[in-house]
Design an enzyme around this catalytic site. Structure first.
Site, PDB file in Angstrom:
ATOM      1  N   ASN A   7       0.752  -1.180  -0.021  1.00  0.00           N
ATOM      2  CA  ASN A   7      -0.051  -0.130   0.047  1.00  0.00           C
ATOM      3  C   ASN A   7       0.935   1.283  -0.028  1.00  0.00           C
ATOM      4  O   ASN A   7       1.712   1.519   0.963  1.00  0.00           O
ATOM      5  CB  ASN A   7      -0.763   0.037   1.285  1.00  0.00           C
ATOM      6  CG  ASN A   7      -1.859   1.246   1.174  1.00  0.00           C
ATOM      7  OD1 ASN A   7      -1.486   2.187   0.705  1.00  0.00           O
ATOM      8  ND2 ASN A   7      -3.192   0.940   1.705  1.00  0.00           N
ATOM      9  N   GLU A  34      -3.917   2.014  -2.808  1.00  0.00           N
ATOM     10  CA  GLU A  34      -3.992   3.318  -2.803  1.00  0.00           C
ATOM     11  C   GLU A  34      -3.215   4.254  -3.637  1.00  0.00           C
ATOM     12  O   GLU A  34      -2.286   4.906  -3.123  1.00  0.00           O
ATOM     13  CB  GLU A  34      -3.631   3.870  -1.127  1.00  0.00           C
ATOM     14  CG  GLU A  34      -4.747   3.410  -0.155  1.00  0.00           C
ATOM     15  CD  GLU A  34      -4.756   4.214   1.202  1.00  0.00           C
ATOM     16  OE1 GLU A  34      -5.453   5.297   0.925  1.00  0.00           O
ATOM     17  OE2 GLU A  34      -4.212   3.819   2.182  1.00  0.00           O
ATOM     18  N   ASP A 149      -3.787  -4.911   0.968  1.00  0.00           N
ATOM     19  CA  ASP A 149      -4.199  -4.110   2.256  1.00  0.00           C
ATOM     20  C   ASP A 149      -5.697  -4.699   2.761  1.00  0.00           C
ATOM     21  O   ASP A 149      -6.620  -4.413   2.290  1.00  0.00           O
ATOM     22  CB  ASP A 149      -4.238  -2.782   2.185  1.00  0.00           C
ATOM     23  CG  ASP A 149      -4.451  -2.121   3.570  1.00  0.00           C
ATOM     24  OD1 ASP A 149      -4.546  -2.694   4.224  1.00  0.00           O
ATOM     25  OD2 ASP A 149      -4.481  -0.742   3.577  1.00  0.00           O
ATOM     26  N   ASN A 151      -6.940  -4.636   5.871  1.00  0.00           N
ATOM     27  CA  ASN A 151      -7.493  -3.564   7.012  1.00  0.00           C
ATOM     28  C   ASN A 151      -8.108  -4.460   8.080  1.00  0.00           C
ATOM     29  O   ASN A 151      -9.040  -4.023   8.734  1.00  0.00           O
ATOM     30  CB  ASN A 151      -8.353  -2.582   6.498  1.00  0.00           C
ATOM     31  CG  ASN A 151      -7.626  -1.242   6.061  1.00  0.00           C
ATOM     32  OD1 ASN A 151      -6.770  -0.811   6.863  1.00  0.00           O
ATOM     33  ND2 ASN A 151      -8.049  -0.661   4.964  1.00  0.00           N
ATOM     34  N   ASP A 218      -1.569  -6.143   6.252  1.00  0.00           N
ATOM     35  CA  ASP A 218      -1.307  -6.571   4.624  1.00  0.00           C
ATOM     36  C   ASP A 218      -0.975  -7.966   4.642  1.00  0.00           C
ATOM     37  O   ASP A 218      -0.084  -8.365   5.301  1.00  0.00           O
ATOM     38  CB  ASP A 218      -0.279  -5.587   4.124  1.00  0.00           C
ATOM     39  CG  ASP A 218      -0.463  -4.097   4.476  1.00  0.00           C
ATOM     40  OD1 ASP A 218      -1.110  -3.618   3.538  1.00  0.00           O
ATOM     41  OD2 ASP A 218      -0.224  -3.362   5.574  1.00  0.00           O
ATOM     42  N   ASP A 247       3.074   4.644   4.959  1.00  0.00           N
ATOM     43  CA  ASP A 247       2.820   4.183   6.382  1.00  0.00           C
ATOM     44  C   ASP A 247       2.894   2.484   6.310  1.00  0.00           C
ATOM     45  O   ASP A 247       2.947   1.856   7.560  1.00  0.00           O
ATOM     46  CB  ASP A 247       1.559   4.657   6.952  1.00  0.00           C
ATOM     47  CG  ASP A 247       0.447   4.974   6.208  1.00  0.00           C
ATOM     48  OD1 ASP A 247       0.430   4.646   4.955  1.00  0.00           O
ATOM     49  OD2 ASP A 247      -0.537   5.385   6.765  1.00  0.00           O
ATOM     50  N   HIS A 248       2.684   2.086   5.119  1.00  0.00           N
ATOM     51  CA  HIS A 248       2.705   0.404   4.893  1.00  0.00           C
ATOM     52  C   HIS A 248       4.141   0.078   4.387  1.00  0.00           C
ATOM     53  O   HIS A 248       4.627   1.042   3.715  1.00  0.00           O
ATOM     54  CB  HIS A 248       1.641  -0.060   3.861  1.00  0.00           C
ATOM     55  CG  HIS A 248       0.118   0.138   4.575  1.00  0.00           C
ATOM     56  ND1 HIS A 248      -0.520  -0.687   4.834  1.00  0.00           N
ATOM     57  CD2 HIS A 248      -0.459   1.300   4.544  1.00  0.00           C
ATOM     58  CE1 HIS A 248      -1.828  -0.275   5.184  1.00  0.00           C
ATOM     59  NE2 HIS A 248      -1.973   0.969   4.910  1.00  0.00           N
TER      60      HIS A 248
END
Length: 257
Positions: A7, A34, A149, A151, A218, A247-248
């Site tokens: 991501n 994303e 991802d 989530n 993930d 951030d991933h």
DNA sequence: ATGGCATCATTTTGATGA
């Protein structure tokens, strides 16, 4: 072969990092989430120059997914045929291999926001529809890999000690994830011994990465034939140390074909 | 209880993410 998911939280911002990572890690397929970029803005040439081909779908500001592959992507499917959705969160391709066709699905599952949110309802409906789609895909493609991802942090060991939220770890979300595994898919990361406190996402705030205050959300899910050939699954923390990181960070599975 | 950081779109603030 190696397959990976990342991501990138804006492909426009992260493109140089993605290109550099691919040069260091020439995986056979990389699933991106994303993109935050319209379909016609996709930087196809940058990947072509590295010898990769692409399948992607984008939209302005939010969501957007792509699969970067060495092989020509065949039978490209955008979105979920069982779930009409404006949000561009799902893309599937087929690539040939020595064991036959491999179906690669890239997913950016909804975040859900909070348990009281309409977005949470949408998240659970999205997972139900994903389940339906994967059930159908498994019948058609025995060699199935679903990367992305999700989530969802599947178990308590996938969550850092200080995490206080209920989103991403609620029983309903974990059940939705488990139902995907119950189709006959394996969480490739858990096929192998791993370090404790292994995460794939860390909050930008409060020095999340420095404190290893992260979550493992993930995942690379593999159908039985691919699971049996999977010899490694690792989280590559290096890109999270970049200047202006996502951030991933990437997750990579090796399938020995 | 809240915001904390990053990105995007349109602004001097809001929505979203996880």
């Amino acid at each position: 072969m190696k397959i990976a998911t990342w991501n990138v939280n804006s492909l426009k911002v992260r493109l140089p990092q993605v290109i550099a990572w691919l040069q260091e890690n020439p995986v056979d397929a990389l699933c991106l989430q994303e993109l935050k970029q319209e379909t016609d803005k996709f930087p196809l040439d940058a990947f072509k120059e590295l010898g990769y081909q692409c399948a992607w779908t984008g939209q302005k500001t939010y969501n957007g997914v792509a699969i970067i592959s060495k092989q020509t992507p065949l039978d490209i499917t955008l979105n979920n045929p069982f779930f009409p959705d404006e949000q561009q969160r799902l893309i599937s391709i087929t690539v040939p291999s020595a064991i036959g066709d491999i179906r690669i699905i890239c997913a950016y599952c909804p975040n859900g926001s909070s348990l009281e949110s309409d977005k949470y309802t949408y998240k659970l409906e999205w997972f139900r529809a994903l389940h339906q789609y994967l059930e159908q895909q498994l019948q058609k493609y025995p060699n199935l890999a679903v990367l992305g991802d999700y989530n969802v942090a599947p178990e308590d060991r996938d969550v850092h000690d200080k995490y206080s939220g209920d989103i991403l770890v609620s029983p309903s979300e974990r059940e939705a994830f488990q139902r995907l595994l119950d189709l006959g898919l394996s969480d490739s990361f858990r096929l192998f011994e791993q370090e404790e406190k292994s995460f794939s996402w860390w909050d930008y705030r409060m020095m999340g990465f420095r404190r290893n205050a992260g979550l493992r959300i993930d995942h690379i899910l593999l159908s039985r034939p691919l699971r049996d050939l999977c010899t490694e699954c690792v989280i590559d923390k290096q890109p999270r140390r970049n200047e202006q990181p996502s951030d991933h960070t990437p997750v990579i599975a090796t399938i020995t074909i």
